[in-house]
Write a protein that holds these residues in place. Sequence first.
Motif, PDB file in Angstrom:
ATOM      1  N   VAL A 116       0.840  -1.206   0.000  1.00 51.34           N
ATOM      2  CA  VAL A 116       0.000   0.000   0.000  1.00 51.34           C
ATOM      3  C   VAL A 116       0.873   1.253   0.000  1.00 51.34           C
ATOM      4  N   MET A 212      -2.637  -1.861  -5.526  1.00 48.59           N
ATOM      5  CA  MET A 212      -2.795  -0.517  -4.969  1.00 48.59           C
ATOM      6  C   MET A 212      -2.520   0.541  -6.025  1.00 48.59           C
ATOM      7  N   ALA A 248      -7.470   1.774  -1.322  1.00 47.04           N
ATOM      8  CA  ALA A 248      -7.017   0.580  -0.600  1.00 47.04           C
ATOM      9  C   ALA A 248      -8.102  -0.484  -0.473  1.00 47.04           C
TER      10      ALA A 248
END
Length: 325
Positions: A116, A212, A248
Amino acid sequence: MGLKRFVFRRLAEIGVIFFVIMTVLFVLFRLAPGDPVSRMVDPSMTPEDARLLMESMGLDQPLWVQYLYYLKNVATGNMGVSFHYGEPVTHILMNRLPNTILLFTTSIILSALLGVFFGKIAAWRRGERTDTWLTVTALFCHTLFLPWLALIMIWFFAYWVGWFPITGMVSPQVWIDPGAGPVTKALDVLHHMALPLMTLVLIHFGSYLLVMRSSMLDTLKDDYIITARAKGLTEKTIRDHHAAPNAALPVVTSVGLSLAFSINGGALTETVFTWPGIGRELVFSVSHSDYPLAQAAFLLIAIVVLLSNLVVDVLYAYLDPRIRY
């Protein structure tokens, strides 16, 4: 359809799917070549002794009788006794399960956090050198062959450099030492866990980064990002507090499913590093025709995967107000 109704419907579907999985597992293990007695008998055992052993295991009964006993045992939580260990299957799996959860849950969380973090940076700097390097690194790590990487890690860090133990989860001399406290034992486990943990993080973080990055690029096109810029918010605030949380969501789904599948312990990882978890036990039970242990391990994995899918669906509705069931 309300959320409660959706959950009840999914639970009913899970029940049907689980029944099908139970039946398929029963049939597959009975059709597999070989039998547990042929692997357990002593060469000096007489045919009569082998027959008595088959009777004690219930393997002399017709398949439909074995199947009924099997359904009854699953319904009552009695998964039987391992043919090889001679211990209750639930006892064996519960001893191995914490080891698997410790290694794979830690690796998935670390991989997701790294994915992420670097994924949002790659998307924010799309087309720049930073984006190129991060994307190439993610693709490279994502396509690595896990057993090869594991053996390279063992050869370099354990054999050549000597920083970490080659295999296992603990050092016997530490755990039998009466002067070793909890901190010393915990550090010993972490020392052994370092290599498999690094291997798993390298393998998995690339996929989270790519997911991501892709989701972030789509999010940056939304109107509320343009509105945030029009309000004069800093680029860092827009990236970290507006775009990244919404981007996310696909990673949350991926992490939830990964946590579910991680309970099988990654048979290859646990076998290469001799990590005493569910995956290694699963390989052993299948190769030794240990029906009760193998069936219980597969059923445990099936239950966790099915319930995790439900949890992810419900969690999605809470994380994204636009989703309604």
